[in-house]
Design a protein around this motif. Structure first.
Motif, short mmCIF file in Angstrom:
data_model
loop_
_atom_site.label_atom_id
_atom_site.label_comp_id
_atom_site.label_asym_id
_atom_site.label_seq_id
_atom_site.Cartn_x
_atom_site.Cartn_y
_atom_site.Cartn_z
N PHE A 1 0.77 -1.20 -0.20
CA PHE A 1 0.10 0.13 -0.15
C PHE A 1 0.83 1.35 0.00
O PHE A 1 2.14 1.19 0.61
CB PHE A 1 -1.00 0.03 1.18
CG PHE A 1 -0.32 0.12 2.50
CD1 PHE A 1 -0.37 1.52 3.27
CD2 PHE A 1 0.29 -1.15 3.03
CE1 PHE A 1 0.51 1.51 4.44
CE2 PHE A 1 0.86 -0.92 4.50
CZ PHE A 1 1.00 0.21 4.93
N GLY B 1 -1.44 7.42 -0.15
CA GLY B 1 -2.56 7.33 -0.81
C GLY B 1 -2.58 7.60 -2.32
O GLY B 1 -3.69 7.91 -3.05
N ASN C 1 -3.28 0.46 -3.97
CA ASN C 1 -2.95 -0.79 -3.24
C ASN C 1 -3.13 -2.07 -3.92
O ASN C 1 -3.95 -2.07 -4.76
CB ASN C 1 -3.83 -1.00 -1.96
CG ASN C 1 -3.84 0.18 -0.94
OD1 ASN C 1 -2.94 1.18 -0.97
ND2 ASN C 1 -4.89 0.35 -0.03
#
Length: 165
Positions: A29, A33, A37
């Motif tokens: 991951f 962000g 992922n």
């Protein structure tokens, strides 16, 4: 086929999981962000003589289930080739296996699988498939024109040969 030689705790865990369960799953991951992922298998080649599997954009538990279920189906005779429909991974939806060209099998996506294959076979990993999932609302896949951007952005198309490779 040789057994992989583990030199650290992570490698030992991989070797043990492949021996006991048929595969090990690494989940990667991006803490920022930015990138989706993903999870990938280690050991499909050794256990069922099938390409390693990668899945993008889904939570860890679902990704693990999907990879383990794909392994179970391979043990029951499923052949992972480009365009193979894989049922039973997502309720109410079929997924599709897409061949990842050898030029896209890279450390950033398959690091431990590449290590394991080299250790057991003495050559570079040359086969992998991306399990691609459809939009839950429309049922469309990323390569279909009306598929949502969210579904497309969640699944980098490793199955498309890059022009700069």
């Amino acid at each position: 086929m040789n057994e992989a030689r583990a030199t650290n705790k992570s490698e030992l865990e991989i070797v043990e999981n492949v021996r006991k369960h048929g595969c090990h799953i690494n989940y990667v991951f991006d803490p920022d962000g930015v990138d989706p992922n993903f999870g990938y298998s280690i050991g499909f080649e050794a256990t069922v003589d099938q390409p390693e599997v990668i899945i993008f954009g889904l939570p860890v538990k679902l990704t693990n289930y999907m990879i383990n279920e794909t392994l179970r189906q391979c043990r029951d005779g499923l052949k992972l080739e480009d365009g193979t429909i894989v049922d039973g991974l997502l309720e109410g939806h079929r997924c599709v296996a897409r061949t990842v060209p050898a030029s896209r099998i890279a450390v950033e996506y398959f690091n431990s699988a590449m290590w394991h294959f080299w250790e057991t076979r003495g050559e570079p990993l040359g086969r992998a498939v991306q399990i691609v999932w459809p939009s839950a609302t429309s049922g469309l896949f990323p390569w279909e024109p009306e598929c949502s951007e969210l579904v497309r952005d969640s699944q980098p198309a490793l199955y498309i040969e890059r022009l700069d490779s």
